[in-house]
Design an enzyme around this catalytic site. Structure first.
Site: not given
Ligand code: 4AZ
Length: 833
Positions: A636, A684, A780
């Site tokens: 993503h 993902d 992420s």
């Molecule tokens: C994000 O937006 C994201 N709490 C990554 C992990 C989590 C929430 C959002 C998990 O990149």
């Protein structure tokens, strides 16, 4: 004050005294200088004696005059400023020009070679006629007030006969009124001016006396820059290249141009033929076509709806494009000419190809021939139509079509972007993918029609065909994938995605291998997996392909799988050739353990596989080092046109404080999983190849993390660590400057499913139910690292993917389950094996 003076005027005593003074003053003035010590009155009052009286005039520069002069000065200043402002406004308004670019075909005038010469009498006269016609159309339209001029740029031959006229139309209007101008309206005025006769039902109509083909009329909004480089004075880079020989390759000598921001190459072939432009390599700054681009048009002017293809990034793969007429325009935009030097391209004249055939199919269960999109291996043009008829030799045979990197599915309500297929009167839509698919038509007679439906030229298509037994589509001993492919039965449930759509790995149950003798050690569901489950080796007999070693076996250099007993990279040679101890790169050092501390700030060097991915210079996502040149991240992070382009990305390795990396590399390639679903975040996962492998000398600070064994099960409750520079609270607006770490617990899949519902087997949950520790925006793509007890190695169990907010109680973080992607990772990074 004013009140007092008025009283004085009205007071009669004051009046008489005035008179007296006046008399006296006359006397005094008549004997000037004879009464020393007496000052004459300031103003002569009463009747003056002009002849003798020396004029005592009040000074010109008095207050009253000053005020008058100052007022006049202000007035002049205001008038001048207003005039200048008005001039400025009217001048800038006149610059607000709108350009339209178009073409139409005049059917009843034959082409003359003189039309190629812009100074020739013939061209000038034809251009004048067309310009007069266009003038008449627009000066009698609703836009007459704004119409400025039309300019005929080209009068050319074409494969449909008559003349093809390319032109510009310029409108000028105040900026504020620009919104009333619409492209469709301007085009409609021209089209509506063509008078067609319903009686003779041809598309040719009369445009102020010119016979114009209605279907050929195209008019789009154009760019000022295109107009000035095509029509204006800066056309030094624009040139015509005429091709008259069928066998020759005409180079596009772009490196010869210099100092130009924009070049137009107008390619013209002999009538009745087409142009094939081949681009061998191109060096462009990849910036989504903002400054650099190469655009191929199916016309001689940059008409947007005639674009065949646009290249906006460097490429070294040969690409070729075919026109639908005997002309083509190639435009090059680049602010720096030195970049243009890296373009290698040529064009050829090619005949038009018919795309239809009748094919007799004889073979059963093998592919005996190929069909392809028109002009294969060139990109096929947007307007194309092919028909194929297949006839099998037996009524029990159907037709199997093997599509390369393409698939057809039943036509849905949505449009068909990449070709629509009519097969025995059923409609299908085509789409590109990264693997082959087989489509079977259970009929001995098959009619196929392909119509190109994309706006631009599309990637070439290759389809193999053959006959198949309708009652048994896959040969004996093979399994039929959902994609239509047949794979040997032995490859089913072996942990390798042989079907490409994973259908061979679904519904796998642990079946006891049928051993005639006793079971030596059952390790998995299937035979032919390189592991001797049966004592007599029966499970490994009659294996038809090179065996993939499983998570429990290790493939030695001599292609033999040896049982791993923590064998690989444990310092003990298990393979006869020692290959189990080669290339042991992933982090195992237990010395990290004592450095992992509670709290949020990590210690420098604790997570040497942690990477920060920067997009256009800013931290955007995390990733993990898995080898010297490959990183693993989340799909993503690269979703979208700009994000999927590797050029704006840089990978920062060996970094603790954001921005202070020990090693930075551009990204050469981004491989997003082909099944990544941006709605559900399923699959993902993405691989990134670095442009520069990190140097061995940095191995103290940069180390790869181990990929888990394929299909490895995780233990719920196991403690792992999530790391990253993402936000420390859901409400924060920016990430952390120092690498953060948080201990999280692997959560039972059923709990995870009951929390979120939409959890697939490619996802796992980790967190703490209190919500204290979690990943957040910016983390992420980063690692969920778990330390294996048996050997102290750090395993990349998960990739930060998504979750409901950050750190909310009962909403753990969702991670990509890496153990499900081991074959996929190995497909791109075989060196990890
Ligand atoms: C994000 O937006 C994201 N709490 C990554 C992990 C989590 C929430 C959002 C998990 O990149």
């Amino acid at each position: 004050m004013r009140q007092k003076m008025d009283n004085e005027k009205n007071d009669p005593s004051c009046k008489s005294s005035d008179l007296k003074i006046s008399n006296i003053s006359i006397q005094v003035v008549s004997v000037p200088g004879k009464l020393p010590g007496r000052r004459p009155p300031r103003k002569p009052i009463g009747k003056p004696r002009p002849r003798k009286q020396p004029k005592k005039r009040a000074p010109f520069w008095n207050v009253q005059n000053k005020i008058i002069l100052f007022t006049a000065f202000l007035f002049i200043l205001a008038v001048t400023a207003w005039t200048l402002l008005w001039l400025y406004i009217s001048k800038t308004e006149s610059k607000d020009a709108f350009y339209f670019v178009g073409m139409f075909r005049i059917t009843n005038i034959e082409f003359l070679p003189e039309y190629r010469q812009k100074e020739s009498r013939e061209f000038l006269s034809m251009a004048k006629t067309v310009q007069q016609v266009v003038n008449l159309v627009y000066t009698t339209s609703a836009f007459s007030k704004f119409y400025k001029q039309s300019v005929v740029a080209d009068v050319s031959s074409n494969n449909k006969g008559g003349l093809l006229v390319h032109f510009w139309i310029v409108f000028v209007m105040p900026h504020a009124k620009g919104h009333i101008f619409c492209e469709e309206c301007v085009a409609a005025i021209l089209k509506d001016s063509i008078q067609t006769s319903i009686i003779n039902r041809t598309s040719v109509g009369s445009l102020q006396g010119l016979a114009v083909d209605m279907d050929s009329v195209v008019l789009n909004a154009g760019l000022r820059s295109d107009y000035s480089s095509a029509v204006g004075s800066d056309n030094g880079c624009s040139r015509y290249l005429y091709a008259d020989h069928l066998t020759l390759r005409y180079p596009l000598e772009i490196s010869a141009t210099s100092g130009q921001l924009m070049c137009h190459f107008k390619l013209v072939a002999i009538v009745g033929y087409l142009i094939r432009l081949s681009i061998e390599s191109i060096q462009l700054e990849a910036d989504n076509c903002i400054t650099d681009s190469l655009t191929v048009y199916d016309s001689l002017l940059p008409i947007r709806s005639a674009i065949l293809y646009r290249i906006c990034e460097p490429t070294r793969t040969l690409m070729s494009f075919v026109s639908t007429n005997n002309l083509m325009l190639v435009t090059l935009k680049s602010p720096y000419v030195r970049r243009l030097a890296g373009i290698r391209a040529y064009f050829e004249v090619i005949p038009e190809q018919k795309c239809e055939s009748t094919i007799l199919v004889k073979e059963i269960n093998s592919f005996e021939g190929k069909i392809s999109s028109p002009y294969y291996p060139s990109y096929y043009p947007p307007k194309c139509k092919c028909t194929w008829t297949f006839q099998t030799s037996l009524s029990t045979l159907g037709i199997a079509l093997k599509f390369y990197n393409y698939s057809i599915t039943k036509k849905s309500a949505k449009g068909c972007e990449h070709g629509w297929w009519e097969i025995n009167e059923h409609m299908y839509c085509g789409s590109y993918m990264d693997h082959e698919t087989i489509f079977r038509v259970p009929s001995p007679l098959v009619h196929i029609q392909l119509q190109c439906s994309s706006r631009l030229s599309d990637k070439p298509l290759l389809v193999e065909y053959g006959g198949y037994n309708i009652s048994q589509p896959c040969p004996a001993g093979s399994f039929r994938c959902s994609s239509g492919l047949c794979v040997p039965q032995a490859q089913r449930c072996d942990g390798v995605n042989d079907c490409f759509d994973e259908s061979d790995e679904l519904f796998c149950v642990t079946v006891k291998p049928a051993c005639n003798s006793s079971i030596f050690r059952q390790h998995g569901p299937l035979v032919c997996d390189g592991f001797r489950d049966c004592e007599d080796g029966q499970d490994e007999q009659n294996c038809t392909r090179s065996i993939p070693c499983t998570s429990r076996t290790f493939k030695c250099g001599n292609d033999i799988c040896f049982r791993k007993q923590n064998a690989q990279c444990d310092g003990i040679v298990d393979c006869p050739d020692g290959s189990d101890e080669e290339g042991c790169g992933c982090s195992r050092s237990s010395s990290f353990l004592h450095r992992i501390v509670g709290g949020s700030d990590s210690q420098e060097g604790t997570w040497p596989w942690q990477v920060s991915l920067h997009f256009v210079g800013s931290a955007y996502c995390g990733a993990s080092v898995i080898s010297r040149e490959w990183l693993l991240s989340a799909a993503h992070c690269f979703h979208g046109n700009r994000l999927s382009d590797p050029t704006p990305w840089t990978a920062h390795l060996g970094m603790y404080v954001q921005g202070n990396a020990k090693f930075v590399s551009p990204v050469r390639r981004i491989v997003v999983h082909e099944y990544y679903n941006s709605q559900t975040f399923d699959y993902d996962i993405a691989l990134l190849q670095l442009s520069i492998a990190w140097p061995e000398t940095l191995k103290q600070l940069i180390q790869p993390i181990c990929i888990p064994p394929a299909g490895q099960k995780v233990r719920s409750g196991e403690k792992c660590w999530v790391t990253g520079w993402g936000r420390r609270h859901e409400t924060d607006s920016k990430g952390s400057p120092v690498l953060q770490q948080a201990e999280v617990e692997l959560i039972d899949q059923t709990v995870c499913v009951s929390t979120y519902g939409i959890i697939t087997s490619r996802m796992l949950c980790a967190g703490v139910m209190s919500g204290k520790s979690d990943a957040c925006k910016g983390d992420s793509g980063g690692p969920l690292s778990c330390r294996r007890k048996s050997d102290g190695k750090w395993i990349l169990t998960g990739i930060v993917s998504w979750g409901h907010g950050c750190g909310r109680p009962n909403f753990p973080g969702v991670y990509t389950r890496v153990s499900n992607f081991v074959p996929w990772i190995h497909k791109y990074v075989p060196s990890l094996l």
